[in-house]
Design an enzyme around this catalytic site. Structure first.
Site, PDB file in Angstrom:
ATOM      1  N   ASN A 192       0.837  -1.215   0.000  1.00  0.00           N
ATOM      2  CA  ASN A 192       0.000   0.000   0.000  1.00  0.00           C
ATOM      3  C   ASN A 192       0.864   1.254   0.000  1.00  0.00           C
ATOM      4  O   ASN A 192       0.551   2.231  -0.679  1.00  0.00           O
ATOM      5  CB  ASN A 192      -0.958  -0.010   1.185  1.00  0.00           C
ATOM      6  CG  ASN A 192      -2.198  -0.838   0.900  1.00  0.00           C
ATOM      7  OD1 ASN A 192      -3.021  -0.469   0.075  1.00  0.00           O
ATOM      8  ND2 ASN A 192      -2.292  -1.997   1.539  1.00  0.00           N
ATOM      9  N   GLU A 199     -12.281   3.676  18.310  1.00  0.00           N
ATOM     10  CA  GLU A 199     -12.586   2.246  18.209  1.00  0.00           C
ATOM     11  C   GLU A 199     -11.881   1.641  17.003  1.00  0.00           C
ATOM     12  O   GLU A 199     -11.769   2.305  15.964  1.00  0.00           O
ATOM     13  CB  GLU A 199     -14.094   2.043  18.039  1.00  0.00           C
ATOM     14  CG  GLU A 199     -14.857   2.144  19.335  1.00  0.00           C
ATOM     15  CD  GLU A 199     -16.350   2.005  19.093  1.00  0.00           C
ATOM     16  OE1 GLU A 199     -16.777   0.992  18.511  1.00  0.00           O
ATOM     17  OE2 GLU A 199     -17.073   2.941  19.454  1.00  0.00           O
ATOM     18  N   VAL A 200     -11.509   0.380  17.123  1.00  0.00           N
ATOM     19  CA  VAL A 200     -10.764  -0.274  16.036  1.00  0.00           C
ATOM     20  C   VAL A 200     -11.650  -0.454  14.792  1.00  0.00           C
ATOM     21  O   VAL A 200     -12.790  -0.910  14.893  1.00  0.00           O
ATOM     22  CB  VAL A 200     -10.244  -1.655  16.521  1.00  0.00           C
ATOM     23  CG1 VAL A 200      -9.588  -2.425  15.373  1.00  0.00           C
ATOM     24  CG2 VAL A 200      -9.254  -1.454  17.658  1.00  0.00           C
ATOM     25  N   ASP A 201     -11.111  -0.112  13.626  1.00  0.00           N
ATOM     26  CA  ASP A 201     -11.796  -0.283  12.329  1.00  0.00           C
ATOM     27  C   ASP A 201     -13.218   0.290  12.356  1.00  0.00           C
ATOM     28  O   ASP A 201     -14.170  -0.373  11.927  1.00  0.00           O
ATOM     29  CB  ASP A 201     -11.845  -1.782  11.937  1.00  0.00           C
ATOM     30  CG  ASP A 201     -10.460  -2.378  11.786  1.00  0.00           C
ATOM     31  OD1 ASP A 201      -9.531  -1.649  11.415  1.00  0.00           O
ATOM     32  OD2 ASP A 201     -10.306  -3.594  12.023  1.00  0.00           O
ATOM     33  N   GLU A 232      -5.419  -5.528  -4.679  1.00  0.00           N
ATOM     34  CA  GLU A 232      -5.382  -4.645  -5.867  1.00  0.00           C
ATOM     35  C   GLU A 232      -6.355  -3.478  -5.680  1.00  0.00           C
ATOM     36  O   GLU A 232      -6.063  -2.340  -6.030  1.00  0.00           O
ATOM     37  CB  GLU A 232      -5.745  -5.433  -7.124  1.00  0.00           C
ATOM     38  CG  GLU A 232      -4.576  -6.283  -7.599  1.00  0.00           C
ATOM     39  CD  GLU A 232      -4.971  -7.310  -8.635  1.00  0.00           C
ATOM     40  OE1 GLU A 232      -5.946  -7.070  -9.376  1.00  0.00           O
ATOM     41  OE2 GLU A 232      -4.304  -8.376  -8.687  1.00  0.00           O
ATOM     42  N   LEU A 243      -3.824   2.332  18.103  1.00  0.00           N
ATOM     43  CA  LEU A 243      -3.398   3.649  18.587  1.00  0.00           C
ATOM     44  C   LEU A 243      -4.203   4.051  19.817  1.00  0.00           C
ATOM     45  O   LEU A 243      -5.397   3.746  19.921  1.00  0.00           O
ATOM     46  CB  LEU A 243      -3.593   4.683  17.478  1.00  0.00           C
ATOM     47  CG  LEU A 243      -2.694   4.442  16.251  1.00  0.00           C
ATOM     48  CD1 LEU A 243      -3.169   5.266  15.064  1.00  0.00           C
ATOM     49  CD2 LEU A 243      -1.238   4.756  16.570  1.00  0.00           C
ATOM     50  N   ARG A 259      -0.458  -1.912  15.136  1.00  0.00           N
ATOM     51  CA  ARG A 259      -0.587  -1.478  16.528  1.00  0.00           C
ATOM     52  C   ARG A 259      -1.885  -0.712  16.640  1.00  0.00           C
ATOM     53  O   ARG A 259      -2.260   0.014  15.709  1.00  0.00           O
ATOM     54  CB  ARG A 259       0.557  -0.530  16.922  1.00  0.00           C
ATOM     55  CG  ARG A 259       1.862  -1.196  17.246  1.00  0.00           C
ATOM     56  CD  ARG A 259       2.882  -0.153  17.668  1.00  0.00           C
ATOM     57  NE  ARG A 259       2.509   0.499  18.920  1.00  0.00           N
ATOM     58  CZ  ARG A 259       2.888   0.070  20.121  1.00  0.00           C
ATOM     59  NH1 ARG A 259       3.662  -0.985  20.238  1.00  0.00           N
ATOM     60  NH2 ARG A 259       2.519   0.701  21.208  1.00  0.00           N
ATOM     61  N   HIS A 267      -8.420  -1.100   5.553  1.00  0.00           N
ATOM     62  CA  HIS A 267      -8.793  -2.396   6.128  1.00  0.00           C
ATOM     63  C   HIS A 267      -9.302  -3.303   4.999  1.00  0.00           C
ATOM     64  O   HIS A 267     -10.095  -2.858   4.165  1.00  0.00           O
ATOM     65  CB  HIS A 267      -9.881  -2.198   7.199  1.00  0.00           C
ATOM     66  CG  HIS A 267     -10.270  -3.474   7.863  1.00  0.00           C
ATOM     67  ND1 HIS A 267      -9.478  -4.083   8.810  1.00  0.00           N
ATOM     68  CD2 HIS A 267     -11.339  -4.281   7.684  1.00  0.00           C
ATOM     69  CE1 HIS A 267     -10.050  -5.206   9.199  1.00  0.00           C
ATOM     70  NE2 HIS A 267     -11.185  -5.348   8.529  1.00  0.00           N
TER      71      HIS A 267
HETATM   72  C1  GAR Z   1      -3.291  -4.764   3.885  1.00  0.00           C
HETATM   73  O1  GAR Z   1      -4.036  -5.785   3.320  1.00  0.00           O
HETATM   74  C2  GAR Z   1      -4.138  -3.968   4.854  1.00  0.00           C
HETATM   75  O2  GAR Z   1      -5.466  -3.841   4.452  1.00  0.00           O
HETATM   76  C3  GAR Z   1      -4.027  -4.815   6.080  1.00  0.00           C
HETATM   77  O3  GAR Z   1      -2.673  -5.136   6.133  1.00  0.00           O
HETATM   78  C4  GAR Z   1      -2.206  -5.316   4.812  1.00  0.00           C
HETATM   79  C5  GAR Z   1      -0.903  -4.581   4.641  1.00  0.00           C
HETATM   80  O4  GAR Z   1      -0.355  -4.868   3.386  1.00  0.00           O
HETATM   81  N1  GAR Z   1      -4.450  -4.093   7.252  1.00  0.00           N
HETATM   82  C6  GAR Z   1      -5.254  -4.639   8.172  1.00  0.00           C
HETATM   83  O5  GAR Z   1      -5.651  -5.781   8.121  1.00  0.00           O
HETATM   84  C7  GAR Z   1      -5.619  -3.700   9.318  1.00  0.00           C
HETATM   85  N2  GAR Z   1      -6.690  -4.241  10.090  1.00  0.00           N
HETATM   86  P1  GAR Z   1       0.842  -4.037   2.815  1.00  0.00           P
HETATM   87  O6  GAR Z   1       1.919  -4.014   3.906  1.00  0.00           O
HETATM   88  O7  GAR Z   1       1.306  -4.782   1.594  1.00  0.00           O
HETATM   89  O8  GAR Z   1       0.353  -2.659   2.485  1.00  0.00           O
END
Ligand code: GAR
Length: 310
Positions: free
Chosen positions: A121, A253-255, A282, A200, A198, A216
């Site tokens: 990302n 709150e988370v997500d 993607e 926050l 983590r 997410h």
């Molecule tokens: C991603 O799929 C992101 O949505 C997920 O971690 C991955 C990181 O991928 N995040 C979560 O699940 C947060 N709850 P990346 O390091 O290749 O960007």
């Protein structure tokens, strides 16, 4: 950054010193409340009718900068003080500001990206900036994991990185205070959680209120609180026919915070958690860049739980 800010504050200070200037702590405090900056210290100084010393003025500039409102503050201040714009210009750019058509504006939005893993990302953001799709600057990438490949990706593109491991038995808030210091030092206006493992603290969320976003890999509010592959496994086991990703503002709150962008993908009968993760990823890359762009271009506002076009 601090030097430029000090120099900028000094330019105004010299002006304020002149006897015909009607600037006092009350007018500065009023500007703060007009532009929505709430600071206890400034209120206290105003109550004490304290003189505007050089240090006080610098503190005010620093506060405005830290909450990403220096441009708004300078615009309000310019109605009261005239400073030499030529002298001022050279301090603006390092502070992420520009003076265009008689107004102070943010130049490129400065992003701080928090990561823990491979960083695809982060790569999507870097690529969008480099190919001109996104007008923004990644000021710093911070990881709590030493071997996060995301750090390497940032270095490969000449982006500043910081590895910030938690100390033994460190309280969440104490870690977050160290993290905030790094982000503030780098003038970060928008914090992007791109696979940051983590949670926050409320302190941090408050410190960067409305300026933290998270990606997410599910269609929230479904499958909140899970990470990575676990999300996709849960989606398949539940029998969902569609899934996707969500970029949202972060609250305590988370997500959970207001949703900025969502994108869907279909779940097919032969999908595995791995294949689904790939398809969703993607879409994540598109969604995250899209969300940052909406914020960078100042196109959205939050009304209750809804993020709507301005
Ligand atoms: C991603 O799929 C992101 O949505 C997920 O971690 C991955 C990181 O991928 N995040 C979560 O699940 C947060 N709850 P990346 O390091 O290749 O960007």
């Amino acid at each position: 950054m601090r030097d430029e800010l000090k120099n900028l504050a000094d330019l105004y200070y010299l002006k304020i010193l002149s006897p015909d200037m009607k600037i006092d702590i009350h007018s500065l405090s009023r500007i703060f409340s007009d532009i929505g900056i709430y600071d206890e210290n400034i209120k206290k100084l105003a109550n004490l009718n304290a003189p505007v010393s050089r240090e006080v003025l610098y503190y005010i500039f620093l506060k405005a900068y830290e909450v990403d409102k220096l441009h708004t503050f300078l615009n309000a201040l310019s109605e009261l003080v005239d400073v030499d714009l030529n002298a001022l210009q050279k301090f603006l750019k390092p502070l992420g500001l520009a003076y265009v058509n008689g107004l102070f504006k943010k130049d490129l939005i400065k992003i701080g990206v928090l990561v823990s893993g491979r960083g695809t990302n982060l790569q999507a953001i870097i690529d969008a900036i480099e190919n001109g799709d996104l007008r923004a600057e990644i000021a710093v990438v911070v990881s709590n994991k030493k071997n996060a490949y995301a750090l390497q990706r940032a270095k490969d593109h000449g982006i500043k990185t910081v590895y910030l491991p938690p100390k033994k038995d460190e309280k969440r808030e104490d870690y977050d205070k160290r993290l905030a210091e790094i982000l503030h030092e780098n003038g970060v206006a928008l914090v992007v959680l791109a696979g940051f493992l983590r949670i926050l603290s409320p302190w941090f969320v408050h410190e960067f209120e409305g300026r933290i976003i998270n990606i997410h890999p599910s269609l929230l509010p479904s499958f909140a609180g899970l990470y990575g592959e676990k999300v996709h496994r849960a989606v398949i086991e539940y029998g969902c026919k569609v899934t996707g990703c969500t970029v949202h503002f972060v609250d305590e709150e988370v997500d959970h915070g207001p949703i900025i962008v969502q994108k869907c993908v279909e779940v097919s009968d032969d999908d595995t958690p791995e294949s689904l993760a790939q398809k969703v990823l993607e879409k994540e890359h598109e969604a995250l860049v899209e969300a940052i762009k909406l914020i960078a271009e100042d196109k959205i506002k939050v009304v209750g739980r809804r993020v709507i076009r301005k």
